[in-house]
Write a protein that holds these residues in place. Structure first.
Motif, PDB file in Angstrom:
ATOM      1  N   VAL A 506       0.875  -1.173   0.000  1.00  0.00           N
ATOM      2  CA  VAL A 506       0.000   0.000   0.000  1.00  0.00           C
ATOM      3  C   VAL A 506       0.911   1.221   0.000  1.00  0.00           C
ATOM      4  N   VAL A 507       0.880   1.969  -1.110  1.00  0.00           N
ATOM      5  CA  VAL A 507       1.792   3.107  -1.257  1.00  0.00           C
ATOM      6  C   VAL A 507       1.164   4.416  -0.800  1.00  0.00           C
ATOM      7  N   GLY A 508      -0.131   4.402  -0.498  1.00  0.00           N
ATOM      8  CA  GLY A 508      -0.806   5.620  -0.039  1.00  0.00           C
ATOM      9  C   GLY A 508      -2.306   5.509  -0.206  1.00  0.00           C
ATOM     10  N   VAL A 509      -2.991   6.565   0.156  1.00  0.00           N
ATOM     11  CA  VAL A 509      -4.454   6.642  -0.016  1.00  0.00           C
ATOM     12  C   VAL A 509      -4.799   8.015  -0.591  1.00  0.00           C
ATOM     13  N   GLU A 510      -5.894   8.037  -1.314  1.00  0.00           N
ATOM     14  CA  GLU A 510      -6.395   9.315  -1.850  1.00  0.00           C
ATOM     15  C   GLU A 510      -7.603   9.748  -1.017  1.00  0.00           C
ATOM     16  N   ALA A 511      -7.564  10.978  -0.515  1.00  0.00           N
ATOM     17  CA  ALA A 511      -8.676  11.522   0.272  1.00  0.00           C
ATOM     18  C   ALA A 511      -9.739  12.059  -0.690  1.00  0.00           C
ATOM     19  N   GLU A 562       1.581   4.739   9.516  1.00  0.00           N
ATOM     20  CA  GLU A 562       2.200   5.771   8.705  1.00  0.00           C
ATOM     21  C   GLU A 562       1.767   5.531   7.257  1.00  0.00           C
ATOM     22  N   VAL A 563       0.984   6.441   6.689  1.00  0.00           N
ATOM     23  CA  VAL A 563       0.490   6.288   5.327  1.00  0.00           C
ATOM     24  C   VAL A 563       0.461   7.650   4.664  1.00  0.00           C
ATOM     25  N   SER A 564       0.880   7.688   3.402  1.00  0.00           N
ATOM     26  CA  SER A 564       0.834   8.929   2.632  1.00  0.00           C
ATOM     27  C   SER A 564      -0.595   9.177   2.157  1.00  0.00           C
ATOM     28  N   VAL A 565      -0.963  10.452   2.113  1.00  0.00           N
ATOM     29  CA  VAL A 565      -2.320  10.840   1.700  1.00  0.00           C
ATOM     30  C   VAL A 565      -2.205  11.871   0.579  1.00  0.00           C
ATOM     31  N   SER A 566      -2.983  11.674  -0.457  1.00  0.00           N
ATOM     32  CA  SER A 566      -3.053  12.661  -1.542  1.00  0.00           C
ATOM     33  C   SER A 566      -4.437  13.304  -1.537  1.00  0.00           C
TER      34      SER A 566
END
Length: 736
Positions: A506-511, A562-566
């Protein structure tokens, strides 16, 4: 022994008490047994006053003695030798006579004068005493106005009875006398008819008001002075009410003898006999013509413009309402017109208000002449006018009227030696419309259309576009609702995972924003974001998204995730002033969040007006640590220049190409081209719309390892995401 409980009052300036030796006292006489007296002398009730008038006081005293011989307590006697002296004594003592005994020579020519004078000054029955028998006198005193006549030599008992019954009769007839006095002296006109409506009597006020004498109307029907203004239906209701209730009150127009009409406020009452049958009608009326004229003048002043004489705003509103009701009933169309004079203010300033007022009067007259008979033209104030044009069957008919109005306004006129001219900007709207609309709304619509005409060059007319206005109103309402929702904290963020298909990382999530609408439920962004496009509210909402995403990242971080959010950001938001400064302020509120964990996705469907400014903004954000990507790449303003000048780290292939790439060769070619383009510019590439295993396999085959879509996970609430990350497994075919 003297009389007790009685006073003999001599009216020749002397008053004599009964128990004194003063001249004028009556001697005691034997009193025969009589019937009960009319009024007894008690402390609470004084006896009736009998006024005796004779040429000689001795004769008056003799008459008083004769009367008192029967009952000294029955009457109070006042004697006088003339009517003048009697009046003075009555006024001085405020004694009101109950009966007058007038001792005169009935054969004297002055007898009628004496009776008339006595009747005029004293409201009491008059009994005449004379030497001759009453039947021997022609004309008799009764014919001359007396109530009774007796021989001076009559017995005391006869005199007593005559006085006694005269007082009784007079008191019993008091109501009749009062009614006769009111009838004669009333300021209102009164006439009486029989049951058939034939006039039997009329008073003096009737003659004064109508001009008809009593003799001219007695025996005639009131139709004699009918004006003809009331229709037959009026009189049908009049008689129906009168016969059912016995009373009618209202206003009507009658006609005087000279033919002049007058307004009357009239009251009609039925008079019934003992059997309940109508015997007479009594009609009382007053002339209210002057009041009607004053009311009419006041009505005109209240509802008309003083300067031009045109209907004012109040009357215009009433006329418009009536016209709307008529149009609704008859299924016809009307137009509301708003007229503003072009160039009037300059004339008013240059030549003065007097010239300006005269010009307004002329222009108003010219416009009124250009309209049809049933149209209404109103002055709203200043140089603004409005009109109601009823029963318009086509736009052609309306346009003809508009051109006539423009020509009428533009017609030059001479005022105080100056040739002046103005033009008009006219706005119009129609009624009825698809939506319900009130009268004041119609006027506002015409006003808005007038401003459109003024902006297009003046001396012109413009029609209000109801459909466009409806869309505009709906748009404004939507913006207002979104603003309220932002203040009420009704927006939420859902998160959709982005993964590496080959490694299952999982490289991130989109809000993704959602609106938790209190009535419509959870709404996707497409249901409300288009309404605030290019509106300042979009910037406020964009900052809310950034702040909410950082707040959620902080919560996850405290729980070990810890996760990146766009987040998506519009070109308008990106190009707003102080964007970088506000972005940094957001991070200051959430200490510990690495800027590298936030990615801003630029909607590539939005035009970037100033590439240089945007490039500087992105570089400043990159320097701070925040990354950027191109969202929906390939659907909007894709440009090699974008890839060259903007420091975006990732390109996201729009799902519209990815979803059908297996069936559509063109979509497949576009996907391959974008993947190759990203590799050429050393950009990461992520595919949206990964909904099946086969699409994932195809993307991997073409060199795209990053993806998101329903085949991986749908957007989910923040609370659900940690469990999903822990439990998610990639398709084995992708890992092979």
């Amino acid at each position: 022994m003297m009389l007790r409980g009685f006073r003999l009052a001599a009216a020749n300036d002397a008053s004599v008490e009964a128990n004194s030796d003063t001249t004028g006292e009556l001697p005691v006489v034997d009193r025969p047994t009589l019937t009960p007296t009319l009024v007894h002398s008690t402390p609470d009730h004084c006896p009736p006053v009998v006024l005796v008038i004779a040429q000689q006081l001795s004769d008056a005293e003799q008459i008083g003695n004769k009367l008192l011989a029967h009952d000294g307590d029955a009457f109070r006697i006042v004697i006088a030798d003339s009517l003048t002296v009697a009046r003075q004594r009555i006024d001085r003592e405020q004694s009101v006579p109950s009966v007058v005994l007038l001792d005169i020579d009935a054969t004297d020519v002055t007898a009628s004068i004496s009776i008339d004078q006595c009747r005029h000054y004293i409201d009491a029955p008059i009994l005449v005493l004379t030497e001759l028998p009453p039947h021997a006198v022609t004309p008799s005193p009764i014919e001359l106005g007396a109530d009774d006549c007796l021989n001076r030599q009559c017995a005391g008992a006869e005199l007593y009875r005559a006085v006694h019954y005269s007082i009784l009769r007079y008191e019993r007839n008091a109501d009749a006398r009062l009614a006769a006095t009111v009838f004669a002296r009333a300021h209102e006109g009164i006439y009486i008819t029989d049951a058939n409506g034939t006039i039997v009597d009329a008073n003096a006020a009737f003659t004064r008001i109508t001009g008809y004498s009593r003799d001219e109307v007695v025996g005639h029907n009131p139709r004699l002075f009918s004006s003809g203004c009331q229709p037959p239906a009026f009189y049908e209701t009049y008689w129906q009410t009168l016969l059912q209730t016995g009373y009618w009150r209202g206003e009507l127009w009658n006609q005087r003898k000279n033919g002049q009409r007058f307004a009357a406020l009239q009251n009609v009452s039925a008079v019934y006999d003992a059997r309940g049958c109508i015997r007479h009608f009594v009609v009382l009326f007053s002339d209210i013509t002057a009041q009607k004229e004053q009311a009419k003048q006041l009505e005109h002043i209240i509802h008309h413009d003083v300067l031009t004489g045109l209907p004012n705003r109040t009357l215009f509103a009433d006329r418009l309402y009536q016209a709307m009701m008529m149009a609704k009933r008859t299924y016809t169309r009307l137009a509301v017109v708003f007229i503003d004079l072009d160039g009037f203010q300059a004339i008013n300033d240059q030549y003065g208000h007097n010239v300006g007022d005269q010009l307004l009067r002329v222009v108003a007259h010219n416009m009124r002449s250009a309209l049809r008979e049933g149209d209404t033209l109103s002055r709203l104030g200043g140089d603004e006018f409005a009109a109601v044009l009823a029963d318009l069957d086509s736009d052609v008919a309306t346009h003809l009227v508009m051109r006539r109005l423009l020509s009428a306004v533009a017609r030059p006129c001479v005022v105080e030696g100056q040739s002046l001219s103005v033009s008009a900007s006219i706005g119009l709207t129609y009624y009825p419309q698809e939506e319900a609309v009130a009268a004041d709304q119609l006027l506002r619509q015409a006003d808005q259309a007038m401003y459109q005409a003024k902006q297009t060059g003046k001396n012109n007319f413009h029609r209000f576009d109801a459909e466009r206005d409806r869309d505009t109103r709906n748009h404004h309402q939507s913006i207002a609702h979104i603003r309220e929702a932002l203040f009420a904290d009704q927006f939420v963020l859902y998160y959709q995972p982005k993964v590496n298909l080959r490694t299952a990382q999982v490289v991130g999530v989109e809000a993704l924003i959602r609106w938790q609408h209190p009535e419509r439920g959870l709404l996707p962004p497409g249901a409300f974001l288009p309404d605030i496009e290019n509106h300042p509210l979009a910037i406020d909402l964009g900052h809310w998204v950034i702040d909410s995403a950082l707040a959620q990242m902080s919560i996850w971080r405290r729980h070990g995730l810890e996760v990146s959010v766009s987040v998506n950001i519009s070109a308008q938001h990106l190009q707003s002033c102080n964007f970088v400064e506000r972005l940094i302020e957001h991070f200051k509120n959430y200490v510990g969040i690495p800027p590298e964990r936030l990615e801003l996705e630029i909607l590539e469907t939005s035009a970037l007006e100033n590439i240089l400014q945007v490039s500087e903004t992105l570089q400043a954000c990159n320097a701070f640590g925040v990354r950027f990507s191109f969202d929906d790449f390939g659907t909007g303003y894709s440009s090699m220049n974008y890839l060259k000048q903007l420091p975006a780290k990732m390109i996201k292939i729009d799902q519209t190409f990815v979803r059908d790439m297996l069936q559509d060769a063109n979509d497949r070619a576009i996907v391959k081209a974008i993947i190759g383009l990203a590799g050429g510019f050393d950009r990461l590439v992520l595919a949206e719309g990964v909904e099946t295993r086969q699409i994932g396999e195809a993307l991997l085959a073409h060199g795209c390892e990053l993806g998101q879509g329903y085949g991986i996970a749908r957007p989910m609430p923040a609370a659900v995401l940690p469990d999903w990350i822990n439990n998610w497994q990639a398709d084995p075919q992708w890992l092979a």
